[in-house]
Design an enzyme around this catalytic site. Structure first.
Site, PDB file in Angstrom:
ATOM      1  N   CYS A 155      35.535  48.580  51.042  1.00 39.96           N
ATOM      2  CA  CYS A 155      34.709  47.463  50.550  1.00 39.96           C
ATOM      3  C   CYS A 155      35.330  46.919  49.274  1.00 39.96           C
ATOM      4  O   CYS A 155      35.955  47.663  48.521  1.00 39.96           O
ATOM      5  CB  CYS A 155      33.278  47.921  50.271  1.00 39.96           C
ATOM      6  SG  CYS A 155      32.303  48.313  51.742  1.00 39.96           S
ATOM      7  N   ILE A 156      35.117  45.628  49.043  1.00 45.49           N
ATOM      8  CA  ILE A 156      35.621  45.006  47.821  1.00 45.49           C
ATOM      9  C   ILE A 156      34.632  43.930  47.386  1.00 45.49           C
ATOM     10  O   ILE A 156      34.050  43.229  48.221  1.00 45.49           O
ATOM     11  CB  ILE A 156      37.029  44.400  48.029  1.00 45.49           C
ATOM     12  CG1 ILE A 156      37.552  43.782  46.731  1.00 45.49           C
ATOM     13  CG2 ILE A 156      37.030  43.376  49.156  1.00 45.49           C
ATOM     14  CD1 ILE A 156      39.008  43.329  46.805  1.00 45.49           C
ATOM     15  N   LEU A 157      34.421  43.829  46.080  1.00 46.09           N
ATOM     16  CA  LEU A 157      33.553  42.781  45.540  1.00 46.09           C
ATOM     17  C   LEU A 157      33.903  42.519  44.080  1.00 46.09           C
ATOM     18  O   LEU A 157      34.025  43.458  43.293  1.00 46.09           O
ATOM     19  CB  LEU A 157      32.074  43.183  45.635  1.00 46.09           C
ATOM     20  CG  LEU A 157      31.085  42.171  45.037  1.00 46.09           C
ATOM     21  CD1 LEU A 157      30.967  40.941  45.930  1.00 46.09           C
ATOM     22  CD2 LEU A 157      29.709  42.793  44.815  1.00 46.09           C
ATOM     23  N   GLN A 163      33.622  35.651  39.714  1.00 44.84           N
ATOM     24  CA  GLN A 163      34.453  35.204  40.834  1.00 44.84           C
ATOM     25  C   GLN A 163      35.193  33.912  40.490  1.00 44.84           C
ATOM     26  O   GLN A 163      34.903  33.247  39.499  1.00 44.84           O
ATOM     27  CB  GLN A 163      33.582  35.024  42.084  1.00 44.84           C
ATOM     28  CG  GLN A 163      33.023  36.326  42.623  1.00 44.84           C
ATOM     29  CD  GLN A 163      32.122  36.147  43.834  1.00 44.84           C
ATOM     30  OE1 GLN A 163      31.896  35.033  44.302  1.00 44.84           O
ATOM     31  NE2 GLN A 163      31.581  37.252  44.343  1.00 44.84           N
ATOM     32  N   LYS A 164      36.176  33.599  41.333  1.00 42.03           N
ATOM     33  CA  LYS A 164      36.998  32.387  41.209  1.00 42.03           C
ATOM     34  C   LYS A 164      37.876  32.392  39.957  1.00 42.03           C
ATOM     35  O   LYS A 164      38.154  31.350  39.371  1.00 42.03           O
ATOM     36  CB  LYS A 164      36.119  31.127  41.239  1.00 42.03           C
ATOM     37  CG  LYS A 164      35.329  30.969  42.538  1.00 42.03           C
ATOM     38  CD  LYS A 164      34.539  29.688  42.572  1.00 42.03           C
ATOM     39  CE  LYS A 164      33.776  29.567  43.887  1.00 42.03           C
ATOM     40  NZ  LYS A 164      32.975  28.313  43.957  1.00 42.03           N
ATOM     41  N   GLY A 166      40.671  34.728  40.163  1.00 48.10           N
ATOM     42  CA  GLY A 166      41.831  35.471  40.639  1.00 48.10           C
ATOM     43  C   GLY A 166      41.686  36.978  40.567  1.00 48.10           C
ATOM     44  O   GLY A 166      42.658  37.706  40.835  1.00 48.10           O
ATOM     45  N   GLY A 168      39.741  38.980  42.455  1.00 45.95           N
ATOM     46  CA  GLY A 168      39.746  39.587  43.782  1.00 45.95           C
ATOM     47  C   GLY A 168      41.164  39.792  44.284  1.00 45.95           C
ATOM     48  O   GLY A 168      41.496  40.828  44.875  1.00 45.95           O
ATOM     49  N   GLU A 189      39.508  47.471  55.996  1.00 46.77           N
ATOM     50  CA  GLU A 189      38.590  47.804  57.077  1.00 46.77           C
ATOM     51  C   GLU A 189      38.015  46.517  57.666  1.00 46.77           C
ATOM     52  O   GLU A 189      37.638  45.601  56.935  1.00 46.77           O
ATOM     53  CB  GLU A 189      37.477  48.704  56.536  1.00 46.77           C
ATOM     54  CG  GLU A 189      36.581  49.299  57.602  1.00 46.77           C
ATOM     55  CD  GLU A 189      35.628  50.341  57.036  1.00 46.77           C
ATOM     56  OE1 GLU A 189      34.456  50.345  57.441  1.00 46.77           O
ATOM     57  OE2 GLU A 189      36.075  51.129  56.172  1.00 46.77           O
ATOM     58  N   SER A 193      34.355  40.040  55.739  1.00 55.60           N
ATOM     59  CA  SER A 193      33.427  38.945  55.514  1.00 55.60           C
ATOM     60  C   SER A 193      34.225  37.649  55.366  1.00 55.60           C
ATOM     61  O   SER A 193      35.456  37.663  55.201  1.00 55.60           O
ATOM     62  CB  SER A 193      32.608  39.196  54.247  1.00 55.60           C
ATOM     63  OG  SER A 193      33.447  39.181  53.113  1.00 55.60           O
TER      64      SER A 193
END
Length: 324
Positions: A155-157, A163-164, A166, A168, A189, A193
């Site tokens: 999982c990644i968040l 966010q927005k 860079g 991630g 995995e 999304s």
């Protein structure tokens, strides 16, 4: 359902329901409240805003994040945390990110996972120049300690307020840096999304574009008529999921295969093909049936999408070695 959460000084509207336990309920019913307060350092939660503020003033993780620091680039650091060593923190983190990840399923059984948290160091305000800086968690990814499918990320968040920027892409790049250290080809995995797919495609296309555009497409003795459709072609071929980056197939030096790209980048061959198709960079020669890569299409993609081909992970920013 928790409709909004206060993370430090950030009010965030949630996207999905989580499984925060309702301690007042006789059964295992999930908490249903309008607002929840979470510590930006340890992710512990409460329904009381005053309690949250009091806790934040004394939370030790504000100065000393858990785990081993592996990477530090300017204000951002990445720490590795073992789910079996810091179970409560990893459970609180998992409950929090469940508010923003529809596919997140593991919130309590965290012992089989490693967590990589992205921490931002905040300098003290000008009014308190002698106060120590604080370290807030702004994102994370997790991976199974043992993945039979060779997944390098579960999982990644990046938390919504951050966010927005860079970040991630930084975490995705770091997951592949771990794969390179472990000498394993990896893949996230599935299914991804929509947000995750966009992030990965951005990473895959930038890394592959950089590698392919720097590769010589022909021998100096036999230049092709069209440099962008190289001869001999960049042949595409299948590879098993447990492919090893240490494999050394015997190919001419001016031929770039999917196996070679996978070995150098640790990106799984299936993901490489998906990224090349996204860039409209592969085609099949009718006469031979050979699939080749078009540098012209890759250059066009890079220019059209303003894609940076600069390395994301800076080697000099690595702090300590990954566990084996």
């Amino acid at each position: 359902m928790v409709r909004s959460v206060v993370l430090g000084d950030q009010l965030i509207h949630t996207w999905y329901s989580s499984v925060y336990p309702d301690e007042d309920a006789s059964d295992e019913k999930a908490l249903e409240v309008e607002m929840l307060f979470a510590c930006p350092y340890c992710l512990k939660y409460t329904l009381n805003g005053a309690q949250a503020l009091a806790h934040m003033r004394i939370c030790s993780l504000a100065q000393y994040p858990l785990g081993r620091k592996l990477y530090q680039q300017q204000a951002y650091s990445i720490y590795e945390i073992d789910g079996s060593e810091h179970k409560l923190f990893c459970q609180c983190l998992s409950l929090f990110v469940k508010l923003f990840l529809e596919t997140k399923s593991v919130c309590y059984d965290v012992e089989g996972f490693l967590f990589y948290i992205l921490v931002e160091t905040i300098p003290p305000p000008p009014s308190k120049p002698h106060s120590p800086p604080t370290n807030r968690v702004v994102g994370y990814f997790s991976k199974e300690k043992t993945s039979w499918d060779q997944y390098n990320l579960a999982c990644i968040l990046i938390f919504p307020p951050f966010q927005k920027h860079g970040l991630g892409k930084l975490l995705i790049a770091f997951s592949y840096e771990l794969s390179k250290m472990e000498e394993k080809v990896g893949s996230p995995e599935k299914p991804l999304s929509d947000l995750g797919h966009r992030g990965y495609m951005s990473y895959w296309t930038s890394v592959l574009a950089a590698r392919i555009l720097e590769h010589p497409t022909y021998s100096s003795l036999t230049p092709p008529e069209n440099e962008d459709m190289a001869s001999p072609p960049h042949r595409m071929s299948n590879s098993s999921r447990d492919a090893s980056p240490s494999a050394e197939p015997n190919h001419p030096t001016n031929v770039l295969t999917v196996e070679m790209l996978s070995r150098e980048t640790c990106i799984h061959p299936d993901d490489i093909v998906d990224a090349l198709r996204t860039m409209n960079a592969i085609s099949t020669q009718p006469s031979t049936g050979t699939t080749i890569i078009s540098k012209a299409h890759i250059r066009s993609w890079v220019q059209r999408h303003k894609t940076s081909t600069e390395p994301i992970i800076k080697r000099h920013c690595m702090v300590s070695a990954v566990r084996q």
